[in-house]
Design an enzyme around this catalytic site. Sequence first.
Site, PDB file in Angstrom:
ATOM      1  N   HIS B   7     -29.350 -29.349 -10.078  1.00 26.15           N
ATOM      2  CA  HIS B   7     -28.731 -30.357 -10.949  1.00 26.15           C
ATOM      3  C   HIS B   7     -27.506 -30.970 -10.301  1.00 26.15           C
ATOM      4  CE1 HIS B   7     -26.605 -26.580 -12.219  1.00 26.15           C
ATOM      5  NE2 HIS B   7     -25.544 -27.366 -12.239  1.00 26.15           N
ATOM      6  N   HIS B  79     -19.868 -31.183  -9.770  1.00 25.13           N
ATOM      7  CA  HIS B  79     -20.469 -30.341  -8.721  1.00 25.13           C
ATOM      8  C   HIS B  79     -21.952 -30.648  -8.578  1.00 25.13           C
ATOM      9  CE1 HIS B  79     -21.276 -27.641 -12.274  1.00 25.13           C
ATOM     10  NE2 HIS B  79     -22.398 -27.400 -11.632  1.00 25.13           N
ATOM     11  N   GLU B 130     -22.490 -25.341  -6.155  1.00 25.71           N
ATOM     12  CA  GLU B 130     -22.970 -24.146  -6.840  1.00 25.71           C
ATOM     13  C   GLU B 130     -24.292 -23.744  -6.195  1.00 25.71           C
ATOM     14  OE1 GLU B 130     -23.972 -24.854 -10.962  1.00 25.71           O
ATOM     15  OE2 GLU B 130     -24.151 -22.714 -11.434  1.00 25.71           O
TER      16      GLU B 130
END
Lengths: 137, 137
Positions: B7, B79, B130
């Site tokens: 994502h 992010h 991440e």
Amino acid sequence: MIGKLNHVAIAVPDLEKAANTYRETLGAKVSAPHPVPAHGVTVVFVELPNTKIELLHPLGDKSPIAGFLEKNAGGGIHHICFEVEDVVAAGETLKAAGARVLGDGAPKIGAHGNPVLFLHPKDFFGTLVEIEQVPAA
Amino acid sequence: MIGKLNHVAIAVPDLEKAANTYRETLGAKVSAPHPVPAHGVTVVFVELPNTKIELLHPLGDKSPIAGFLEKNAGGGIHHICFEVEDVVAAGETLKAAGARVLGDGAPKIGAHGNPVLFLHPKDFFGTLVEIEQVPAA
């Protein structure tokens, strides 16, 4: 309207170093640098199984990302690109909804040879959005 | 090492307005808001054919995105998240390559119920990264 996420573009101050980090540290498939003089950038494509990361570095005197790198000297995410079937129709729909299309409003040919438009980041919560016409597979 | 882009997370000052823009202006499939108190955020998932956009808004007093929204009042890309097969092994490889893992270095359970780590943006050209352990399909 929007389809796939075509890419995430990250402006970087050192293209070779960034390409090496994605290749060696993150273990991704990374292309050679592609100069795209018409867009004032050199691009390295990071190919992921479902989309791409594009590492951008300024090329020439009038690069559209030079100002971004002056403000973000270490680099940063510059824009995200969504695929659409018809970029002219999408642009009209977006304008009718109150979104601002950057430039003169006419699509330009993007780095992948497809027509693209850029949308004002203030209309998309601080995110510069590119829409790219990609023919259905 | 890295697999799919899981994502792109965008912090937004008004979650309902952002969800409406993605649903109505961009014509995407948008979820209801999901409160994730353990991460201090409420998330709206924008489902694209190949990945997700996650719209984040602070939840509670100690939200990790509150400071970001103070600096970027209009919102912005917070992010990006890459999938890995083994987040502990990936973290060790990244640390050995000189990348800094945030927090105490131990994976936490992320918003999707999978273990995650966050990597220092200065090691990835201004991009907070991440990594999320996603079992092979």
